[in-house]
Structures are given as C-alpha cells and as structure tokens.
Write a protein that holds these residues in place. Structure first.
Motif, PDB file in Angstrom:
ATOM      1  N   LEU A  47      -2.060   1.904  -4.836  1.00 54.28           N
ATOM      2  CA  LEU A  47      -1.360   3.383  -4.984  1.00 54.28           C
ATOM      3  C   LEU A  47      -2.357   4.360  -4.739  1.00 54.28           C
ATOM      4  N   MET A  48      -2.055   5.265  -3.755  1.00 54.84           N
ATOM      5  CA  MET A  48      -2.979   6.377  -3.318  1.00 54.84           C
ATOM      6  C   MET A  48      -2.394   7.826  -3.442  1.00 54.84           C
ATOM      7  N   VAL A  49      -3.210   8.611  -3.940  1.00 58.46           N
ATOM      8  CA  VAL A  49      -2.823  10.109  -3.808  1.00 58.46           C
ATOM      9  C   VAL A  49      -3.580  10.707  -2.691  1.00 58.46           C
ATOM     10  N   GLU A  50      -3.226  11.201  -1.777  1.00 60.44           N
ATOM     11  CA  GLU A  50      -3.790  11.872  -0.713  1.00 60.44           C
ATOM     12  C   GLU A  50      -2.992  13.118   0.103  1.00 60.44           C
TER      13      GLU A  50
ATOM     14  N   MET B  40      -2.597  13.877   5.797  1.00 59.67           N
ATOM     15  CA  MET B  40      -1.644  12.924   6.397  1.00 59.67           C
ATOM     16  C   MET B  40      -1.986  12.077   7.291  1.00 59.67           C
ATOM     17  N   ASP B  41      -3.017  11.983   8.025  1.00 63.39           N
ATOM     18  CA  ASP B  41      -3.477  11.113   8.869  1.00 63.39           C
ATOM     19  C   ASP B  41      -3.813   9.835   8.128  1.00 63.39           C
ATOM     20  N   ALA B  42      -4.365  10.141   6.952  1.00 66.71           N
ATOM     21  CA  ALA B  42      -4.542   8.889   6.059  1.00 66.71           C
ATOM     22  C   ALA B  42      -3.704   8.343   5.546  1.00 66.71           C
ATOM     23  N   VAL B  43      -2.835   9.214   5.130  1.00 68.37           N
ATOM     24  CA  VAL B  43      -1.458   8.532   4.362  1.00 68.37           C
ATOM     25  C   VAL B  43      -0.654   7.865   5.560  1.00 68.37           C
ATOM     26  N   PHE B  44      -0.604   8.332   6.766  1.00 69.79           N
ATOM     27  CA  PHE B  44       0.303   7.563   7.609  1.00 69.79           C
ATOM     28  C   PHE B  44      -0.300   6.412   8.438  1.00 69.79           C
ATOM     29  N   ALA B  45      -1.898   6.283   8.253  1.00 75.48           N
ATOM     30  CA  ALA B  45      -2.629   5.262   8.647  1.00 75.48           C
ATOM     31  C   ALA B  45      -2.538   3.931   7.658  1.00 75.48           C
ATOM     32  N   ILE B  46      -2.473   4.266   6.356  1.00 71.93           N
ATOM     33  CA  ILE B  46      -2.510   3.323   5.396  1.00 71.93           C
ATOM     34  C   ILE B  46      -1.544   2.903   4.876  1.00 71.93           C
ATOM     35  N   ALA B  47      -0.641   3.787   4.481  1.00 76.84           N
ATOM     36  CA  ALA B  47       0.574   3.462   3.543  1.00 76.84           C
ATOM     37  C   ALA B  47       1.680   2.500   4.515  1.00 76.84           C
TER      38      ALA B  47
ATOM     39  N   ARG C 230       0.793  -1.184  -0.058  1.00 74.36           N
ATOM     40  CA  ARG C 230      -0.128   0.069   0.097  1.00 74.36           C
ATOM     41  C   ARG C 230       1.024   1.231  -0.215  1.00 74.36           C
ATOM     42  N   HIS C 231       0.835   1.970  -0.897  1.00 74.73           N
ATOM     43  CA  HIS C 231       1.896   3.115  -1.464  1.00 74.73           C
ATOM     44  C   HIS C 231       1.160   4.298  -1.546  1.00 74.73           C
ATOM     45  N   ALA C 232       1.484   5.364  -0.783  1.00 72.68           N
ATOM     46  CA  ALA C 232       1.101   6.773  -1.087  1.00 72.68           C
ATOM     47  C   ALA C 232       1.813   7.675  -1.720  1.00 72.68           C
TER      48      ALA C 232
END
Length: 270
Positions: free
Chosen positions: A200-203, A206-213, A32-34
């Motif tokens: 691959l996620m664009v977001e 940063m809460d979502a990024v650090f929680a998912i990636a 899971r990549h941001a």
C-alpha cells in the motif's frame, strides 16, 4: 480469499475535526495498491492508524483476517507489516550492512532460541547480504548510512523492511524529493523487490503510481471516492473533478499502458 489488509468503517476525529469518514478498503494478498488524493485528504492519518501509531475513533483494521486495530506498532510489525516514512529512518552511524543486519536480527529473534544464537547469526548475515544486493547497495555495504545520498537512504529504508521479513509494506511517498533519474530507479526497485508482497503506497507522483500500482484508491476529504485499475481511475469523471483535473489530459498518449507511460512528464504532481 482473505484480504491481506482490510479496513472497515474507519473514522478518525481530532476533537471536533473529523479527518476520516468511514473508510472501507480491501487489498488482496500480493496486490500493489496506491492511495492518492489532495493534501489534507487524510492519507497520512490513515497510514498512521494502519501501522498502530494511533487508534481510529471508529472501525476495524484486519491484517490477513486478524484484527490489529488496537495493537501497538511493534506488535503489528511482528505480524509482518512494515512502514516507511516520508523522511528516512535509517541508523545514520551504523554501516549499511549493519542497518540491514539489525532488521534481519529482529525477525530472526522471534524464531530462534538463545542457544541457537550462532546458527541464527549466520542466517541473519545471509539475509542481510541478500537484501543488500536486492536494493542495489552492495558497493556501499561498509559505509555509514548517514553518508548515503537521499535516494540511497530511501533504498535502504526499503531494504530494512524487506530484511525484517515483512509481507505487507506501507510506503509513504517513496519517490518524494528525488530527481527524475532517481525516481525512475526507485520505481524499478520497488517493482522488483515487492513482487509477491502486498503493498500500500501513498504517492503524489502519478508516474510512480501508474507504473507500480495494480489498483488505485482515491481519498478526498476523508472518504474514498473511487477504487479501480489505473485505467479506470484515469477515466473516472469524479476523480478528474476532485483530484486529477485536466492534467491527465495533457499527459502522454492515453492509449499507452497506464501502468508504465508518461515518464516524459515526471515532476508534474497533482
């Protein structure tokens, strides 16, 4: 191991304006990549190239080792890559279940001969029902998709990708426009439903990024300036200077797990 998604020297120019400047990126199967970066960095352009909406000016794109650089979006989708957009793309007049059924039917069509239509229909219904429950819309099964709340429509968008059998997902700002509670539910939904798939996620959140990636890449002025774990990206001086700035210092206890912390600061988007 063959990367799930690999970009080699991707460039994109519009006339004399160069948007992407030699992007190299490899994403492993199940990762899971941001992709983060300031507005105008080229993130949406890169997503569009991967999904086949446009072609790069230079470079190659591979999906599980097969080149897809010049394939049309439908051909890329048939190879197992699905993309969500910043705005929802559901069929507003169809029911929630029928939206999922359409996606499942397209996936089944490639595997089923016409004389197997009846058994294929049963498989389509079963797949749609499975995804309906997975994205938490069981109680909304028979309502028109256009009447769903924004957050519910984003969940349905994700469900459509899953029902279509995609093994690689491109999510474009999946929590954009949501309030704090909706975004928290969306994060948990993405984590649960993408397990085992490549993401691959664009977001910007940063809460979502650090929680998912599992890993994060930072795109600035058409170039990737850093890739690494959330912890490494937090600590990267070049990233801080170019994108995150001092805001990361003001977030929750830095000793906390960088993949799950900082929810108290939701809404502070670089």
């Amino acid at each position: 191991m063959i990367p799930a998604l690999a970009l080699y020297g991707i460039e994109k120019r519009f006339g004399s304006t160069q948007i992407l400047r030699g992007v190299d990126l490899e994403i492993e199967p199940g990762e899971r990549h941001a992709l983060i970066g300031p507005n105008g960095a080229g993130k949406s352009t890169l997503f569009n190239l991967i999904a086949g909406g446009a072609r790069p000016s230079a470079g190659r794109i591979h999906l599980f080792g097969a080149e897809i650089t010049r394939l049309a979006p439908a051909a890329i989708a048939r190879r197992g890559l699905a993309r969500s957009f910043q705005s929802t793309s559901v069929f507003a007049r169809l029911s929630v279940f029928d939206n999922l059924r359409c996606a499942a039917q397209l996936a089944e069509r490639d595997r089923t001969r016409w004389w197997h239509r009846l058994s294929g229909s049963l498989a389509v219904d079963a797949r749609a029902a499975e995804v309906l429950d997975a994205v938490g819309l069981g109680a909304r099964r028979d309502v028109a998709a256009g009447t769903l709340s924004y957050a519910e429509q984003r969940a349905l968008d994700l469900g459509i990708a899953l029902a279509g059998g995609a093994h690689t997902l491109l999510l474009d700002e999946p929590t954009a426009g949501m309030n704090r509670a909706e975004a928290a539910r969306a994060i948990e939904l993405i984590r649960a439903t993408t397990a085992g798939r490549t993401l691959l996620m664009v977001e910007h959140d940063m809460d979502a990024v650090f929680a998912i990636a599992d890993r994060i890449s930072v795109l600035v002025q058409g170039r990737i300036i850093a890739s690494g774990t959330p912890g490494a990206i937090r600590a990267d001086a070049a990233v801080r200077a170019a994108y995150l700035g001092e805001r990361i210092e003001q977030r929750a206890d830095p000793r906390a797990d960088p993949r799950v912390g900082d929810r108290a600061q939701r809404g502070a988007k670089p």
